[in-house]
Design a protein around this motif. Structure first.
Motif, short mmCIF file in Angstrom:
data_model
loop_
_atom_site.label_atom_id
_atom_site.label_comp_id
_atom_site.label_asym_id
_atom_site.label_seq_id
_atom_site.Cartn_x
_atom_site.Cartn_y
_atom_site.Cartn_z
N LYS A 218 0.78 -1.09 -0.06
CA LYS A 218 -0.02 -0.16 0.10
C LYS A 218 0.93 1.36 0.04
O LYS A 218 0.53 2.09 -0.68
CB LYS A 218 -0.88 -0.13 1.28
N ASP A 219 1.87 1.22 0.96
CA ASP A 219 2.68 2.53 0.91
C ASP A 219 3.48 2.93 -0.30
O ASP A 219 3.56 3.96 -0.64
CB ASP A 219 3.72 2.49 2.10
N ARG B 277 3.72 6.04 -5.26
CA ARG B 277 4.09 6.19 -6.82
C ARG B 277 2.89 7.35 -7.36
O ARG B 277 3.23 7.86 -8.23
CB ARG B 277 3.67 4.70 -7.62
N ALA B 278 1.65 7.20 -6.89
CA ALA B 278 0.61 7.94 -7.36
C ALA B 278 0.84 9.37 -7.10
O ALA B 278 0.58 10.17 -7.84
CB ALA B 278 -0.62 7.46 -6.56
N LYS B 279 1.68 9.50 -5.92
CA LYS B 279 1.76 10.90 -5.65
C LYS B 279 3.07 11.37 -6.24
O LYS B 279 2.83 12.71 -6.55
CB LYS B 279 1.99 10.93 -4.09
N GLY C 264 0.15 14.05 -20.01
CA GLY C 264 0.56 12.85 -20.84
C GLY C 264 2.15 12.70 -20.64
O GLY C 264 2.54 11.57 -20.74
N LYS C 265 2.72 13.79 -20.64
CA LYS C 265 4.13 13.65 -20.52
C LYS C 265 4.49 12.97 -19.23
O LYS C 265 5.52 12.11 -19.02
CB LYS C 265 5.05 15.03 -20.59
N ALA C 266 3.80 13.39 -18.11
CA ALA C 266 4.22 12.82 -16.82
C ALA C 266 3.80 11.32 -16.89
O ALA C 266 4.79 10.59 -16.14
CB ALA C 266 3.31 13.40 -15.78
N LYS C 267 2.77 11.03 -17.47
CA LYS C 267 2.58 9.27 -17.52
C LYS C 267 3.69 8.63 -18.29
O LYS C 267 4.20 7.59 -17.55
CB LYS C 267 1.26 9.26 -18.10
#
Length: 683
Positions: free
Chosen positions: A199-200, A205-207, A226-229
């Motif tokens: 979970k952590d 990763r999401a943040k 898009g570039k961040a992804k």
């Protein structure tokens, strides 16, 4: 120099994890910090520091608190005074005082930084935008190579450089310096943040993805989402290509000399001619590639991943590595929001002046260091610590004579290595020359860029010079210590030689239990699972008999299993193999420091002070030196990515020493109690 892991240089601590105040009791022990409701045999760290932990408050701008931060804050305050005073009296242009004053002035001028915006980065960003093909990309990757990594930090760079350079003597030929290439390329601390699915890690990763997007958007980047992804997806592939910490710590897996001419066939995908020319390394015939499979995979990614993705990655990291303090507040806040709040749980950004002091110490470390030692490190302190080092080296040498398991042949080589260890106390004998470095009072970001490039060029220049076995890898104002197996040498900076680690007025038991154990720790790194692979000349060479090496590795494995049992957070155990070198050094260093302490008594009994025997004071001083209180996020990051176990578990090392049992009388059945046959003894 970053200090995260240790292989060719081994530090006592992974950073500034701590803050506390050890009371000035006659014994040198913080008596009020002891929690007498805890049994020493159940939790010696809790006994030695439990009362302190109940009231200790982690500063809002720190991830943890304990003794290291107490000593660091003393050095930080001194450094601030020195730096602020450097500009007094109109120092001469080009002098160290002028460089220090101008660097600090530029960093503290927030209005000028705000007004400049992204303008100082536009040349770099424009160059990235102009990359038109993969050959130009190879040139760009080579041009960004920096000497910001070493095998302490073998698993990652500070940020966003695909590879990093380390220059030191060769593993097998100590007569000349060699260029080492090491893996990098990630924006998060190490590959586990990309690959683990608890979970952590998923949350981090999401943040991180949100942070990458926010930073690009702040910089006016088209299609920031898009570039961040694409950037995070690329870094995930980079993480998959990287070696683990444990594999990176294996010196034999790292000893991979590649002829310059072999890169094209062994790692196709990068235009290596363009890369090395841009890096200023096209005249080097051979490189040591620390993680060869990784370099091969990195090159394949350069070939296979879209050019626009690599350009976005370069753009993000160019902004990201300057966002903290060198760009306007909006960028600074975003960077702290992720790297401070998310990754370490720290709620408050450090004051600007503290960060400025830190920046000056990174980029002009020796300039500040020369002033620091003149004012704060008297010759008497240097002499006293040098005497203590000699005593501990003598104790180690004597200890080798008593090891029943060691054969005469191995014993002779071990003693030769002890005899040739070069010890640096306080400060180096020669200082870095900054006279050619351009520092402007109105260019904070440019000052840092020029200083970083100057450091890189300094390291590259070593490739054409004789090996300097007296080279220091830490500045005098650093609260740390280091062992350098390649040089067979130790550095003990002046700033760590302060109370409570070292106090000239203190009882010998507390000095030997604190700074003595630190000294013993660093000496012992010459004989830990990595250091023991190097001979007296710093050459990678097996000087063990097969039987002796088996005994040594078997003992190390028992220590691995002991630390594997510790659980700092629910479900998160220490990796005993990852921390083995530090755990061996803690155990052996404490053992040798104890022997040196007993020898220092000259056969006389130690006095009882504050109701404590000499042995009790010795072990309490050791445990209290490691007391820490850490935010969960920072603790998780340490366990996942650091070669050092958290302080509370380092304090429990005492459970392996017979004299601790005599001093505190732990009983069978208590949590720390080990049957004599279970106690790990290595040196």
């Amino acid at each position: 120099m970053a200090t995260i892991h240790r292989i060719l240089a081994t530090a006592i601590s992974c950073g500034l994890a701590s803050s506390a105040a050890l009371a000035a009791d006659p014994s040198g022990i913080d008596l009020k910090g002891i929690d007498h409701t805890v049994q020493p045999g159940d939790d010696f760290d809790g006994y030695a520091s439990g009362a302190w932990k109940k009231t200790a408050v982690i500063p809002a701008d720190r991830a943890s608190t304990g003794v290291f931060l107490e000593v660091f804050q003393k050095a930080e305050k001194r450094n601030a005074e020195l730096i602020k005073a450097a500009g007094e009296g109109s120092p001469a242009a080009g002098s160290n005082q002028r460089l220090i004053a101008d660097y600090y002035k530029a960093y503290m001028d927030e209005a000028a930084i705000e007004k400049a915006g992204l303008a100082p980065l536009q040349p770099a960003l424009g160059a990235i935008d102009a990359i038109g093909d993969k050959a130009a990309l190879s040139t760009a990757l080579g041009a960004q190579l920096r000497a910001d990594v070493d095998p302490i930090n073998a698993t990652n760079l500070d940020t966003g450089h695909l590879l990093g350079l380390f220059v030191a003597q060769g593993l097998e030929d100590p007569s000349k310096n060699m260029p080492y290439l090491l893996q990098g390329g990630l924006g998060m601390p190490n590959r586990d943040y990309y690959l683990k699915n608890d979970k952590d890690m998923v949350d981090a990763r999401a943040k991180y993805a949100a942070y990458v997007e926010a930073l690009l958007r702040q910089a006016g980047t088209p299609d920031a989402a898009g570039k961040a992804k694409a950037i995070v997806a690329l870094e995930t592939k980079i993480a998959q290509a990287q070696e683990s910490i444990v594999d990176s710590e294996d010196i034999h897996k790292a000893n991979n000399p590649w002829p310059r001419s072999a890169f094209a066939s062994r790692a196709p995908g990068i235009d290596w001619d363009a890369y090395f020319k841009a890096a200023g390394l096209d005249d080097q015939p051979t490189f040591i590639v620390w993680q060869p499979a990784t370099v091969t995979k990195f090159a394949a990614l350069v070939a296979s991943e879209p050019l626009d993705t690599w350009k976005a990655w370069l753009r993000f990291h160019t902004i990201n590595e300057n966002a903290s303090g060198l760009l306007p507040k909006a960028y600074d806040d975003l960077a702290f929001g992720f790297y401070g709040k998310v990754l370490t749980g720290t709620p408050k950004q450090r004051d600007r002046w503290k960060r400025g002091v830190g920046r000056v110490n990174v980029d002009l470390g020796d300039a500040v260091g020369q002033i620091y030692v003149k004012r704060y490190f008297p010759a008497s302190s240097r002499a006293e610590v040098e005497d203590m080092v000699k005593n501990i080296l003598k104790a180690f040498d004597a200890r080798v004579d008593t090891l029943e398991w060691m054969s005469p042949a191995t014993r002779q080589k071990a003693k030769a290595k002890i005899a040739t260890i070069k010890v640096g106390v306080g400060y180096p004998d020669t200082w870095r020359d900054y006279s050619k470095l351009e520092i402007r009072p109105d260019d904070a970001l440019g000052n840092h860029q020029r200083a970083t490039l100057a450091e890189y060029r300094h390291q590259v220049a070593k490739l054409h010079q004789p090996v300097d076995r007296a080279e220091w890898w830490m500045t005098p104002q650093t609260v740390n210590a280091v062992n350098l197996p390649l040089q067979n040498s130790l550095n003990f900076p002046a700033a760590i030689l302060e109370a409570p680690f070292f106090d000239p007025k203190a009882d010998p038991a507390s000095n030997y239990g604190s700074i003595g154990a630190v000294i013993g720790h660093e000496i012992s790194h010459s004989f830990d699972n990595t250091g023991a692979e190097f001979d007296a000349q710093g050459r990678l060479a097996n000087w063990w008999t097969d039987a002796d090496q088996k005994h040594f590795k078997d003992a190390g494995q028992r220590l691995v299993e002991q630390f594997n049992q510790y659980e700092p957070l629910p479900g998160l155990h220490i990796n005993g193999q990852q921390t083995l070198g530090e755990n061996i050094a803690d155990l052996s260093g404490l053992t040798i420091a104890y022997a040196a302490y007993k020898e220092s008594l000259g056969g006389k009994p130690a006095p009882v002070i504050d109701g404590l025997s000499g042995d009790q004071r010795f072990f309490l001083a050791f445990a209290q030196s490691w007391r820490t209180k850490t935010r969960d996020a920072a603790l998780r990051a340490q366990v996942i990515g650091d070669g050092h176990a958290p302080g509370e578990f380092r304090a429990q090392t005492v459970r392996n020493l017979d004299p601790w049992y005599d001093a505190f009388q732990p009983k069978p059945g208590q949590k720390l109690y080990l049957d004599p046959k279970q106690r790990v003894k290595i040196w």
